[in-house]
Motif scaffolding. Structure first.
Motif, PDB file in Angstrom:
ATOM      1  N   ALA A   1       1.388   0.573  -1.778  1.00 40.12           N
ATOM      2  CA  ALA A   1       2.438  -0.440  -1.770  1.00 40.12           C
ATOM      3  C   ALA A   1       1.865  -1.844  -1.524  1.00 40.12           C
ATOM      4  N   THR A   2       0.752  -1.909  -0.804  1.00 40.79           N
ATOM      5  CA  THR A   2       0.157  -3.209  -0.479  1.00 40.79           C
ATOM      6  C   THR A   2      -1.351  -3.253  -0.708  1.00 40.79           C
ATOM      7  N   GLU A   3      -1.944  -2.211  -1.280  1.00 36.53           N
ATOM      8  CA  GLU A   3      -3.394  -2.181  -1.418  1.00 36.53           C
ATOM      9  C   GLU A   3      -3.817  -1.621  -2.773  1.00 36.53           C
TER      10      GLU A   3
ATOM     11  N   THR B   1      14.598   0.771   4.206  1.00 42.15           N
ATOM     12  CA  THR B   1      15.658   0.325   3.304  1.00 42.15           C
ATOM     13  C   THR B   1      15.240   0.420   1.842  1.00 42.15           C
ATOM     14  N   LYS B   2      14.035   0.870   1.568  1.00 45.40           N
ATOM     15  CA  LYS B   2      13.508   0.942   0.207  1.00 45.40           C
ATOM     16  C   LYS B   2      13.382   2.389  -0.249  1.00 45.40           C
TER      17      LYS B   2
ATOM     18  N   SER C   1       4.614   3.165  -4.614  1.00 46.86           N
ATOM     19  CA  SER C   1       5.312   1.883  -4.712  1.00 46.86           C
ATOM     20  C   SER C   1       6.682   2.006  -4.063  1.00 46.86           C
ATOM     21  N   LEU C   2       7.240   0.863  -3.736  1.00 45.45           N
ATOM     22  CA  LEU C   2       8.569   0.785  -3.124  1.00 45.45           C
ATOM     23  C   LEU C   2       9.464  -0.065  -4.003  1.00 45.45           C
ATOM     24  N   MET C   3      10.744   0.256  -4.000  1.00 43.32           N
ATOM     25  CA  MET C   3      11.710  -0.536  -4.753  1.00 43.32           C
ATOM     26  C   MET C   3      13.023  -0.581  -3.991  1.00 43.32           C
ATOM     27  N   ASP C   4      13.846  -1.553  -4.340  1.00 43.12           N
ATOM     28  CA  ASP C   4      15.186  -1.602  -3.765  1.00 43.12           C
ATOM     29  C   ASP C   4      15.939  -0.368  -4.216  1.00 43.12           C
ATOM     30  N   GLU C   5      16.820   0.094  -3.366  1.00 45.06           N
ATOM     31  CA  GLU C   5      17.657   1.255  -3.728  1.00 45.06           C
ATOM     32  C   GLU C   5      18.479   0.906  -4.973  1.00 45.06           C
TER      33      GLU C   5
END
Length: 129
Positions: free
Chosen positions: A46-48, A97-98, A122-126
């Motif tokens: 997600a950040t690397e 919240t993701k 990875s992360l995303m908005d719901e």
């Protein structure tokens, strides 16, 4: 090519479950074991952006051990032949919240068993209903 050979699929599902337990309990030794120790192993988080086993292992060793609990929503594991497979899952972190998405490419190596050679988180908005 046989897709989802029952024996291969069961073995990969077991390796994935082992990975999941190690991930949520911060069992770094098992996480390191389950990634192929090779310069071509890749993990995009997600950040690397990590290229090679050494970078992945260093990230795991330095990662905070708090907030790792998560709930898997849907997991799809597919084998192609007896020695190659993918594991894809969506998840929610407890209190997060993701929506998380994780994909792994697994290869069975002689004398080693199933190992991750590529991973992407990875992360995303719901999604809105």
């Amino acid at each position: 090519m046989e897709i989802d050979n029952p024996d291969a699929k069961a073995e990969l599902e077991a390796a994935f479950r082992r990975y999941e337990v190690a991930l949520t309990t911060n069992d770094v030794a098992t996480l390191d074991e389950l990634f192929k120790d090779a310069p071509y192993t890749v993990r995009y988080g997600a950040t690397e952006v990590l290229h090679g086993y050494a970078e992945i292992a260093a990230f795991r060793a330095a990662r905070p051990s708090q907030g790792l609990a998560r709930t898997l929503i849907k997991t799809v594991i597919t084998t192609f032949g007896r020695d190659f497979g993918t594991a894809s899952t969506t998840f929610r972190r407890d209190g997060g919240t993701k929506l998380g998405r994780q994909m792994q490419t697994w290869v069975r190596f002689p004398g080693e068993g199933w190992r991750v050679v590529a991973a992407h988180v990875s992360l995303m908005d719901e999604p809105k209903s």
